[in-house]
Scaffold this active site. Structure first.
Site, PDB file in Angstrom:
ATOM      1  N   ASP A 117      11.252  -4.065 -16.388  1.00 33.00           N
ATOM      2  CA  ASP A 117       9.784  -3.941 -16.303  1.00 33.00           C
ATOM      3  C   ASP A 117       9.343  -2.595 -16.864  1.00 33.00           C
ATOM      4  O   ASP A 117       8.621  -1.842 -16.205  1.00 33.00           O
ATOM      5  CB  ASP A 117       9.312  -4.108 -14.863  1.00 33.00           C
ATOM      6  CG  ASP A 117       7.793  -4.293 -14.771  1.00 33.00           C
ATOM      7  OD1 ASP A 117       7.184  -4.664 -15.803  1.00 33.00           O
ATOM      8  OD2 ASP A 117       7.226  -4.069 -13.689  1.00 33.00           O
ATOM      9  N   VAL A 142       0.842  -1.198   0.000  1.00 30.66           N
ATOM     10  CA  VAL A 142       0.000   0.000   0.000  1.00 30.66           C
ATOM     11  C   VAL A 142       0.874   1.243   0.000  1.00 30.66           C
ATOM     12  O   VAL A 142       1.950   1.267   0.592  1.00 30.66           O
ATOM     13  CB  VAL A 142      -0.929   0.005   1.233  1.00 30.66           C
ATOM     14  CG1 VAL A 142      -1.788   1.256   1.264  1.00 30.66           C
ATOM     15  CG2 VAL A 142      -1.832  -1.223   1.220  1.00 30.66           C
TER      16      VAL A 142
END
Length: 546
Positions: free
Chosen positions: A195, A89
């Site tokens: 990525d 988070v």
């Protein structure tokens, strides 16, 4: 956490780029086109804000006791939740010493593949690199690892959505130039990213000098491709597991080949076409499982000619993708050549890299605005829902019927179908309501069974009123998950104990249903016992006790 960058273009001459002339050092960027004798402001990377913490090094020690549970790292106050993803988070925060905003990432300490510590180390390696957020703290707080870094603006993916899922050629060129420079700097520090995707490139916060500068974040997948001291390149390997995002990863990655600098460059080429076309030919492919889906995506990439991909677009983008796909495993990319190739697109269009981007025209020229473009995503700054493709479809072919009889017959059918659908929906709703009532009754019974004291119920009811974006709500959710995990483990242990015989061995089957081993199995088990005894004797004999 999320971000943005500026693109570049090239000429129709199919400018050849000599990849063999590059050495491993950073290339000279003096040939980049200038506006009025200076580099456009959008192509400058401003230095990160100084938070004046005295020591930006992260702390690996556990958190010290505090009265305020919303403070981490001694002086970083946690604000509202602004993002959530596989890592954990993301919260907005404030440096209480100087009042500057920060981003605080939380990752469960017991996660299967922790990334924050590696990401923190990468930020330390890249410290001071333009376009890389500054790290301020890493440590453990309760059940979580925590990383504190600069707070940035929306990602290129967010901006792409806000701009109608299509960027102009000029914007793509300026963004592409910045992306290439960021990856070049990363490669200069002996790292590959692995990525590449629009979500990981962010622009700065509004009102800052680097508001439209592209930044690179999230280094959880980054890896060294050569030894920092000897510069020895990693060896070529095959049968590697996939790393990255299937939509953008290189063809070699799909084939299970070890990644190197060339794969970062190819993935960026796929991102450029994504921005120009709105989508890629290998999006939306269907398959029974992810493995087959990745294989289909890789096959589609191999079969798609780069110049077919560039049809209707400046040919330089196709040339770029062709060049980087032909790089060898250890070859140094010609970063400067790629920038010049793409910038030549602006020359062909009579444009300049003046730092003007499509998202600056949003909301009547005021630029992006969170009060309008508001839907939280992984990075904290959201994007509206993608365009509704169904709304673009033509109306039903039944509109071609022109006679009243056709209309009447069609309307009767439609009314019957609607009535049937409504009846089915009502029946389903009734069943769902009954199930919900039963579940609520069971939950209420369990609550009073486990916690007969009414005060506990009142506390739980009050806690449910917390703001879902608050840190307190996140703490409550984490504690509940942890308690559930503990309860599950206790139940498993109790079951295991119940099935344990007097000799401490687990009775996997009921006593009367124990399977009998045949002669072959008995011989195999005896051999295993002999080997086990030999190995244990050998171990203890080394200690001098046998």
């Amino acid at each position: 956490m999320s971000q943005v960058q500026s693109p570049l273009t090239a000429t129709n001459s199919g400018l050849a780029v000599n990849n063999n002339t590059m050495n491993s050092q950073m290339p000279n960027r003096s040939n980049v086109r200038l506006v009025n004798g200076t580099l456009p402001p959008s192509l400058h990377v401003s230095s990160n804000l100084n938070h004046n913490t005295g020591n930006s090094s992260a702390s690996y020690s556990g958190s010290q006791s505090r009265d305020d549970s919303t403070i981490v790292g001694l002086h970083y106050k946690i604000g509202k939740k602004i993002g959530e993803g596989s890592f954990g988070v993301l919260f907005e925060g404030t440096n209480m010493i100087n009042g500057l905003p920060v981003a605080i990432k939380f990752e469960p300490r017991k996660t299967e593949a922790p990334q924050l510590k590696d990401e923190y180390r990468t930020y330390k390696i890249l410290a001071g690199t333009p376009g890389i957020p500054q790290e301020y703290y890493f440590g453990q707080e309760g059940l979580h690892n925590i990383l504190v870094i600069d707070l940035l603006g929306p990602s290129l993916e967010d901006l792409f959505d806000w701009c109608g899922r299509r960027f102009s050629v000029k914007t793509v060129v300026q963004v592409a130039v910045q992306m290439i420079t960021l990856i070049e700097d990363l490669h200069a520090h002996d790292l590959i990213y692995r990525d590449i995707k629009p979500d990981n490139f962010l622009i700065g916060r509004p009102g800052q000098p680097d508001a439209n500068k592209v930044h690179l974040i999230d280094f959880g997948m980054a890896k060294q491709y050569r030894d920092p001291k000897t510069k020895q390149h990693i060896p070529y390997r095959e049968k590697k597991s996939l790393s990255g995002t299937a939509r953008y990863m290189s063809i070699n990655t799909h084939l299970g080949r070890e990644q190197s600098r060339r794969d970062d460059m190819e993935a960026m080429g796929h991102v450029f076409f994504y921005f120009l076309r709105g989508q890629l030919p290998w999006q939306g492919l269907k398959a029974p499982n992810n493995k087959q889906k990745y294989e289909k995506i890789g096959e589609k990439k191999r079969l798609t000619n780069v110049y077919d991909l560039a049809q209707g677009l400046p040919i330089q983008f196709g040339r770029y993708l062709e060049i980087v796909r032909n790089l060898s495993f250890e070859e140094t990319p010609d970063y400067e050549g790629y920038r010049m190739l793409l910038l030549s697109v602006l020359d062909d269009l009579g444009e300049t890299a003046d730092g003007q981007y499509d998202w600056m025209k949003l909301n009547g020229g005021r630029g992006w605005d969170l009060s309008i473009n508001k839907k939280p995503n992984l990075h904290g700054y959201g994007h509206p829902n993608p365009p509704n493709e169904k709304s673009k479809r033509h109306r039903s072919k039944n509109h071609q019927y022109s006679s009243p009889d056709h209309h009447h017959h069609y309307n009767q059918q439609q009314q019957q179908q609607q009535a049937q659908a409504q009846a089915q929906a009502q029946a389903q709703a009734k069943v769902q309501q009954q199930q919900l009532q039963q579940a609520q009754a069971q939950q209420q019974a369990n609550r009073y069974q486990l916690q007969p004291d009414d005060s506990h119920y009142d506390e739980e009811r009050e806690a449910s009123k917390l703001d879902p974006t608050s840190y307190e709500a996140y703490q409550q959710q984490t504690q509940q998950k942890y308690a559930q995990q503990q309860q599950k483990q206790m139940q498993q242990k109790s079951k295991q104990f119940a099935n344990t015989g007097a000799n401490g061995q687990t009775n996997k089957y009921p006593y009367n249903a124990q399977p009998t081993a045949n002669d072959e199995q008995n011989a195999k088990n005896a051999a295993q016992d002999r080997n086990s005894n030999k190995s244990s004797k050998g171990f203890f004999s080394k200690l001098g006790c046998c």
